[in-house]
Enzyme design. Structure first.
Site, PDB file in Angstrom:
ATOM      1  N   LYS A 153    -112.394 -46.280 -44.328  1.00 34.63           N
ATOM      2  CA  LYS A 153    -113.526 -45.177 -44.377  1.00 34.63           C
ATOM      3  C   LYS A 153    -113.405 -44.574 -42.945  1.00 34.63           C
ATOM      4  CE  LYS A 153    -118.390 -44.562 -46.025  1.00 34.63           C
ATOM      5  NZ  LYS A 153    -118.206 -44.053 -47.417  1.00 34.63           N
TER       6      LYS A 153
HETATM    7  C1  LIG Z   1    -120.766 -38.955 -47.142  1.00 35.46           C
HETATM    8  C2  LIG Z   1    -120.437 -40.207 -47.580  1.00 35.46           C
HETATM    9  C3  LIG Z   1    -121.520 -41.067 -48.262  1.00 35.46           C
HETATM   10  C4  LIG Z   1    -120.907 -42.516 -48.514  1.00 35.46           C
HETATM   11  N1  LIG Z   1    -119.958 -42.431 -49.560  1.00 35.46           N
HETATM   12  C5  LIG Z   1    -119.388 -43.684 -50.281  1.00 35.46           C
HETATM   13  C6  LIG Z   1    -118.250 -43.564 -51.023  1.00 35.46           C
HETATM   14  C7  LIG Z   1    -118.096 -43.930 -52.302  1.00 35.46           C
HETATM   15  C8  LIG Z   1    -118.821 -45.316 -52.526  1.00 35.46           C
HETATM   16  O1  LIG Z   1    -118.647 -46.371 -51.698  1.00 35.46           O
HETATM   17  P1  LIG Z   1    -119.903 -47.446 -51.581  1.00 35.46           P
HETATM   18  O2  LIG Z   1    -120.311 -47.652 -52.879  1.00 35.46           O
HETATM   19  O3  LIG Z   1    -119.411 -48.255 -50.844  1.00 35.46           O
HETATM   20  O4  LIG Z   1    -121.095 -46.429 -50.946  1.00 35.46           O
HETATM   21  C9  LIG Z   1    -116.788 -43.769 -52.989  1.00 35.46           C
HETATM   22  N2  LIG Z   1    -115.849 -42.895 -52.363  1.00 35.46           N
HETATM   23  C10 LIG Z   1    -116.278 -42.054 -51.137  1.00 35.46           C
HETATM   24  C11 LIG Z   1    -115.061 -41.031 -50.948  1.00 35.46           C
HETATM   25  C12 LIG Z   1    -117.229 -42.221 -50.702  1.00 35.46           C
HETATM   26  O5  LIG Z   1    -117.441 -41.547 -49.319  1.00 35.46           O
HETATM   27  C13 LIG Z   1    -122.206 -43.265 -49.008  1.00 35.46           C
HETATM   28  O6  LIG Z   1    -122.984 -43.670 -47.968  1.00 35.46           O
HETATM   29  O7  LIG Z   1    -122.520 -43.166 -50.226  1.00 35.46           O
END
Ligand SMILES: CCC[C@H](NCc1c(COP(=O)(O)O)cnc(C)c1O)C(=O)O
Length: 301
Positions: A153
């Site tokens: 990330k």
């Molecule tokens: C702006 C980024 C926000 C961030 N996005 C999480 C995120 C996910 C989902 O991952 P997880 O379930 O581990 O959160 C999938 N894919 C991307 C590109 C992401 O940025 C969030 O906190 O949900």
């Protein structure tokens, strides 16, 4: 006054500033996490959801990027608890850990440059409309994992997400869905994607240029608990259109129904029944109402 944890100390947020030549500001050389803590009024406590898993991914992201995080996973979890207590948080909150190349230089070789690690908290409600959103399959592709470490990330990769989201918004949609280089569905700009067809849930495999989402993992477990079959497989654009249900998962997005894609109504145009069942169970889990998943929660008080 809100505190920020930075390099082992609690400082007031307005003191947590960086110089204009900070490397990460110019080149996106940072790794970060998005974590939620949920307030549970029934037992007057705040629970961080899957803190350990997030900090394991945080460490992996840093290792992939060659950024040195000088704190162990347990130290980071403890620091988050300390910060939430110091900020006297009694509401749902979003937690943003970040490790960034803090050196002031224009050089690109980061091997021996200073790194700062910080944790920030912000009050946080819904990231997307829980009643359902409209998404556009945008022309910008998801960066392929042969071009960029998609399991990490990394701050800089979010330019791909930003331009995709701007493309969707410019066309009147709420969110973007990105295909990967091979034309299969990858993910949203900040979420993973699930479809439901004939009662079976499908989601793209982790090797297909997506972030290995922790919510995705939680939802796969939850859906199976509810008796549903979940299959990780490549999803084509047409399968989005002909799905009975589509939903996003993410820490910020939680479980968000997608009711329209590229102007085509998904299912009956309402949040799907399986989506709602999964979301309801997910919200019980994150609020500590499901004993089987209590180990996913870190209590603060
Ligand atoms: C702006 C980024 C926000 C961030 N996005 C999480 C995120 C996910 C989902 O991952 P997880 O379930 O581990 O959160 C999938 N894919 C991307 C590109 C992401 O940025 C969030 O906190 O949900």
């Amino acid at each position: 006054m809100r505190y920020v944890w930075i390099n082992g100390k609690l400082v007031s947020e307005n003191e947590a500033t960086v110089p204009i030549l900070t490397h990460a500001l110019h080149y996106g050389t940072s790794v970060f996490e998005g974590i939620r803590a949920y307030w549970n009024p029934e037992n007057n406590n705040l629970f961080i959801f899957r803190a350990k898993e997030h900090y394991i991914r945080f460490h992996n992201s840093a290792k992939i990027m060659g950024i040195k995080v000088n704190y162990s996973i347990d130290e980071l979890v403890d620091a988050t608890v300390e910060l939430l207590r110091a900020n006297e948080v009694h509401e749902d909150v979003y937690i943003r850990p970040i490790a960034f190349v803090s050196a002031s230089t224009v050089n690109l070789d980061i091997r021996n440059l200073d790194v700062s690690t910080a944790i920030i908290t912000v009050p946080f409600g819904h990231y997307l409309e829980p009643k359902g959103i409209r998404a556009k399959v945008v022309s910008w592709l998801r960066v392929h994992n042969s071009m960029f470490p998609m399991k990490a990330k990394v701050g800089g990769i979010y330019v791909n997400s930003v331009i995709a989201l701007m493309d969707a918004k410019a066309s009147g949609f709420d969110e973007a869905i990105l295909l990967n280089r091979d034309g299969y569905v990858a993910e949203g700009s900040g979420e993973n994607v699930f479809i439901v067809k004939d009662g079976v849930l499908y989601t793209p495999p982790t090797y297909d240029s997506i972030l290995e989402g922790i919510t995705r993992d939680s939802v796969i477990n939850i859906a199976r608990d509810l008796g549903f079959t979940v299959i990780e497989k490549r999803i084509t654009r047409e399968e989005l259109y002909t799905a009975d249900e589509v939903f996003f998962t993410g820490t910020a997005a939680e479980v968000t129904p997608v009711i329209n894609i590229d102007g085509k109504i998904i299912g009956n145009g309402e949040p799907g029944s399986i989506t709602l069942k999964v979301r309801s169970y997910y919200m019980d889990v994150v609020h500590g109402r499901v004993s089987k998943y209590k180990n996913w929660l870190t209590p603060i008080y």
